[in-house]
Motif scaffolding. Sequence first.
Motif, PDB file in Angstrom:
ATOM      1  N   LEU A  58     -73.757  21.953 -24.406  1.00 29.70           N
ATOM      2  CA  LEU A  58     -74.395  22.652 -23.049  1.00 29.70           C
ATOM      3  C   LEU A  58     -75.549  22.502 -23.080  1.00 29.70           C
ATOM      4  CD1 LEU A  58     -71.878  25.759 -23.106  1.00 29.70           C
ATOM      5  CD2 LEU A  58     -71.524  23.446 -21.918  1.00 29.70           C
ATOM      6  N   LEU A  59     -76.272  22.663 -21.934  1.00 30.19           N
ATOM      7  CA  LEU A  59     -77.662  22.680 -21.689  1.00 30.19           C
ATOM      8  C   LEU A  59     -77.967  23.321 -20.381  1.00 30.19           C
ATOM      9  CD1 LEU A  59     -79.954  19.613 -22.329  1.00 30.19           C
ATOM     10  CD2 LEU A  59     -79.850  20.575 -20.052  1.00 30.19           C
ATOM     11  N   GLY A  60     -79.161  23.849 -20.166  1.00 28.86           N
ATOM     12  CA  GLY A  60     -79.535  24.456 -18.918  1.00 28.86           C
ATOM     13  C   GLY A  60     -78.885  25.585 -18.511  1.00 28.86           C
ATOM     14  N   ASP A  61     -78.510  25.807 -17.099  1.00 27.45           N
ATOM     15  CA  ASP A  61     -77.731  27.117 -16.771  1.00 27.45           C
ATOM     16  C   ASP A  61     -76.425  27.006 -17.184  1.00 27.45           C
ATOM     17  OD1 ASP A  61     -80.001  28.422 -15.608  1.00 27.45           O
ATOM     18  OD2 ASP A  61     -79.287  27.533 -13.415  1.00 27.45           O
ATOM     19  N   ALA A  62     -75.803  25.948 -17.715  1.00 20.20           N
ATOM     20  CA  ALA A  62     -74.532  25.963 -18.148  1.00 20.20           C
ATOM     21  C   ALA A  62     -74.528  26.541 -19.397  1.00 20.20           C
ATOM     22  CB  ALA A  62     -73.904  24.470 -18.269  1.00 20.20           C
ATOM     23  N   ALA A  63     -75.621  26.581 -20.112  1.00 22.00           N
ATOM     24  CA  ALA A  63     -75.573  27.162 -21.697  1.00 22.00           C
ATOM     25  C   ALA A  63     -76.260  28.527 -21.452  1.00 22.00           C
ATOM     26  CB  ALA A  63     -76.471  26.236 -22.334  1.00 22.00           C
ATOM     27  N   HIS A  64     -77.084  28.912 -20.849  1.00 24.44           N
ATOM     28  CA  HIS A  64     -77.631  30.041 -20.735  1.00 24.44           C
ATOM     29  C   HIS A  64     -78.099  30.477 -19.378  1.00 24.44           C
ATOM     30  CE1 HIS A  64     -81.391  27.532 -20.734  1.00 24.44           C
ATOM     31  NE2 HIS A  64     -81.058  27.093 -21.645  1.00 24.44           N
ATOM     32  N   PRO A  65     -77.532  30.826 -18.493  1.00 20.54           N
ATOM     33  CA  PRO A  65     -77.958  31.274 -16.997  1.00 20.54           C
ATOM     34  C   PRO A  65     -78.445  32.559 -17.248  1.00 20.54           C
ATOM     35  CG  PRO A  65     -75.707  31.624 -17.113  1.00 20.54           C
ATOM     36  CD  PRO A  65     -76.005  30.599 -18.317  1.00 20.54           C
ATOM     37  N   MET A  66     -79.702  32.731 -16.490  1.00 17.92           N
ATOM     38  CA  MET A  66     -80.484  33.895 -16.765  1.00 17.92           C
ATOM     39  C   MET A  66     -80.863  34.409 -15.471  1.00 17.92           C
ATOM     40  SD  MET A  66     -83.950  31.986 -18.514  1.00 17.92           S
ATOM     41  CE  MET A  66     -82.904  31.761 -19.887  1.00 17.92           C
ATOM     42  N   TYR A  67     -81.295  35.790 -15.173  1.00 19.85           N
ATOM     43  CA  TYR A  67     -81.953  36.358 -14.247  1.00 19.85           C
ATOM     44  C   TYR A  67     -83.141  35.584 -13.801  1.00 19.85           C
ATOM     45  CZ  TYR A  67     -78.775  40.233 -14.731  1.00 19.85           C
ATOM     46  OH  TYR A  67     -77.570  41.270 -15.178  1.00 19.85           O
ATOM     47  N   PRO A  68     -83.579  35.230 -12.622  1.00 18.17           N
ATOM     48  CA  PRO A  68     -84.768  34.471 -12.229  1.00 18.17           C
ATOM     49  C   PRO A  68     -85.947  35.406 -12.225  1.00 18.17           C
ATOM     50  CG  PRO A  68     -83.391  35.220  -9.970  1.00 18.17           C
ATOM     51  CD  PRO A  68     -82.674  35.548 -11.209  1.00 18.17           C
ATOM     52  N   VAL A  69     -86.411  35.912 -13.419  1.00 13.25           N
ATOM     53  CA  VAL A  69     -87.751  36.765 -13.489  1.00 13.25           C
ATOM     54  C   VAL A  69     -88.282  35.955 -14.684  1.00 13.25           C
ATOM     55  CG1 VAL A  69     -86.566  38.866 -12.692  1.00 13.25           C
ATOM     56  CG2 VAL A  69     -86.631  38.302 -15.154  1.00 13.25           C
ATOM     57  N   GLY A  70     -89.591  36.010 -14.722  1.00 12.94           N
ATOM     58  CA  GLY A  70     -90.243  35.515 -15.623  1.00 12.94           C
ATOM     59  C   GLY A  70     -90.553  33.889 -15.590  1.00 12.94           C
ATOM     60  N   SER A  71     -89.997  33.442 -14.395  1.00 16.18           N
ATOM     61  CA  SER A  71     -90.328  32.014 -14.009  1.00 16.18           C
ATOM     62  C   SER A  71     -89.688  30.986 -15.260  1.00 16.18           C
ATOM     63  CB  SER A  71     -91.822  31.507 -13.764  1.00 16.18           C
ATOM     64  OG  SER A  71     -92.176  32.402 -12.895  1.00 16.18           O
ATOM     65  N   ASN A  72     -88.408  31.309 -15.677  1.00 14.85           N
ATOM     66  CA  ASN A  72     -88.110  30.767 -17.028  1.00 14.85           C
ATOM     67  C   ASN A  72     -86.670  29.743 -16.736  1.00 14.85           C
ATOM     68  OD1 ASN A  72     -89.019  30.668 -19.930  1.00 14.85           O
ATOM     69  ND2 ASN A  72     -89.644  32.578 -19.065  1.00 14.85           N
ATOM     70  N   GLY A  73     -85.949  29.943 -15.759  1.00 10.48           N
ATOM     71  CA  GLY A  73     -84.793  29.155 -15.733  1.00 10.48           C
ATOM     72  C   GLY A  73     -84.904  27.531 -16.060  1.00 10.48           C
ATOM     73  N   ALA A  74     -85.575  27.093 -15.149  1.00  6.10           N
ATOM     74  CA  ALA A  74     -85.686  25.696 -15.112  1.00  6.10           C
ATOM     75  C   ALA A  74     -86.540  25.143 -16.377  1.00  6.10           C
ATOM     76  CB  ALA A  74     -86.635  25.021 -13.743  1.00  6.10           C
ATOM     77  N   SER A  75     -87.637  26.182 -16.497  1.00  5.03           N
ATOM     78  CA  SER A  75     -88.466  25.577 -17.645  1.00  5.03           C
ATOM     79  C   SER A  75     -87.633  25.654 -19.151  1.00  5.03           C
ATOM     80  CB  SER A  75     -89.496  26.684 -17.885  1.00  5.03           C
ATOM     81  OG  SER A  75     -90.359  26.700 -16.934  1.00  5.03           O
ATOM     82  N   GLN A  76     -86.724  26.957 -19.209  1.00  5.90           N
ATOM     83  CA  GLN A  76     -86.120  26.383 -20.452  1.00  5.90           C
ATOM     84  C   GLN A  76     -84.900  25.407 -20.326  1.00  5.90           C
ATOM     85  OE1 GLN A  76     -86.363  28.333 -23.114  1.00  5.90           O
ATOM     86  NE2 GLN A  76     -88.300  29.383 -22.029  1.00  5.90           N
ATOM     87  N   ALA A  77     -84.480  24.732 -19.285  1.00  2.00           N
ATOM     88  CA  ALA A  77     -83.783  23.914 -19.251  1.00  2.00           C
ATOM     89  C   ALA A  77     -84.361  22.598 -19.479  1.00  2.00           C
ATOM     90  CB  ALA A  77     -83.108  23.624 -17.826  1.00  2.00           C
ATOM     91  N   ILE A  78     -85.620  22.390 -19.403  1.00  2.00           N
ATOM     92  CA  ILE A  78     -86.543  21.207 -19.651  1.00  2.00           C
ATOM     93  C   ILE A  78     -86.884  21.248 -21.211  1.00  2.00           C
ATOM     94  CG2 ILE A  78     -88.866  20.228 -19.344  1.00  2.00           C
ATOM     95  CD1 ILE A  78     -88.574  21.181 -16.367  1.00  2.00           C
ATOM     96  N   LEU A  79     -86.915  22.629 -21.810  1.00  2.00           N
ATOM     97  CA  LEU A  79     -87.201  22.779 -23.050  1.00  2.00           C
ATOM     98  C   LEU A  79     -85.892  22.396 -23.960  1.00  2.00           C
ATOM     99  CD1 LEU A  79     -89.297  25.995 -23.408  1.00  2.00           C
ATOM    100  CD2 LEU A  79     -89.972  23.486 -23.542  1.00  2.00           C
ATOM    101  N   ASP A  80     -84.685  22.654 -23.260  1.00  2.00           N
ATOM    102  CA  ASP A  80     -83.440  22.215 -24.056  1.00  2.00           C
ATOM    103  C   ASP A  80     -83.451  20.823 -23.880  1.00  2.00           C
ATOM    104  OD1 ASP A  80     -82.599  24.809 -23.912  1.00  2.00           O
ATOM    105  OD2 ASP A  80     -81.322  24.165 -22.344  1.00  2.00           O
TER     106      ASP A  80
END
Length: 420
Positions: free
Chosen positions: A303-325
């Motif tokens: 899994l990767l991105g929101d499929a792996a770790h959906p998170m609340y949209p605070v801290g500007s991190n959702g898409a950024s963490q998917a790119i790091l994945d």
Amino acid sequence: MKVLIAGGGIGGLTTALYLQRAGIEVEIFERADAVRELGVGINMLPHAVKELADLGLMAELDEAGIRTRELIYTNRFGQVVWQELRGLDAGYDVPQISIHRGRLLGLIHKAARARLGGNAIRTGWSVAGFTETEGGVTVRLVRPDGSVAARQGNLLIGADGVHSAVRAALYPDEGPPIWSGIMLWRGATRWPTWRDGRTMTIAGGNVAKFVYYPIAVDPRAPDMRLTNWAVMARTGDAGTGPRRREDWSRIGIAEEVLPFVRDRFRLDFVDPAAIIAATSSFFEYPNCDRDPLPRWSFGRVTLLGDAAHPMYPVGSNGASQAILDAKCLATCLVCEDTIDAALARYDAERRPATAEIVLANRRGGPEGVIDMIEARAPDGFGMIDEVASYEERKAMVRGYASLAGFARPDDRKKEGKQKR
């Protein structure tokens, strides 16, 4: 090696770009009938921008977005709670980019089509199931009209979002996403330029928050910016489930959001009710996540991105963490001798790190500093240091940045000295 990717969003397409550069064949399946530039504003943090720049997309990011210079947290009266420089102005090697989510997806999609070829991205296909075979995996696909197909590869990556079909197959008893009880409304409209046209602010507290930042420049109208706004407010009890299913594309209703900002916010730089009223259409999204998983990878599936770790949209991190994945998974596949070893390393590096962010976002993330100040001084304050010291506020904001992997350069230097 051939990798199959379920999901043609930011995470899936970025993964495809990294794999293609490594010489790995990729095929992507996206359930939508086209990759559309939907959504509103998003912030790409420096650690994610660095990876997109590594893929040769810095010029496109600059053309489409804005280099954020400063972030300001205030209470609902506009009194400053925390203020700091961001991106290059804070000493990072790359900028922080505020950008329209659809334009970000569009530029990544354009690069993927050019580098992989149009036939590598197949729209209108959903994953209906998969079975492992000797040395690989067979994916069953279905179209809305009932058409079926099958594809074989050495690895399946589920990058198909919060409602991931791949995750549901791996964890069939998990159930729907968990609602926080908070509703999020997001929109974007042309609005007069504020300050330097590169400043982001988040105001409010426990009852409601208002987010405001520019995401695009029109050279023909330098005194205007395409400006993103968002309102987060509690509308129900956590865990009970929202009235409507989570969907970034659901049109919001002005009469439902305006009561949370009208007569509550007194900001000298914008009237939240006015910018909401000036927005022709905006979106509603229930603030949902899922509990961190004990593992992402099973055999030849991960899994990767929101499929792996959906998170609340605070801290500007959702898409950024998917790119790091995406970068991490591609690196693991290139560096390890076997897919099993690569997935084990990917799980070990990314899963614990993102689990901590998911849990930190539940506590409010860096924006928790606003909640803290409102709880202590609900009617405003004279001197902020009398409400919370600089060090207490810094620990909340900068501690989150370190947790999420984008600690400021000066903080990293201090941490390095302390370790020595």
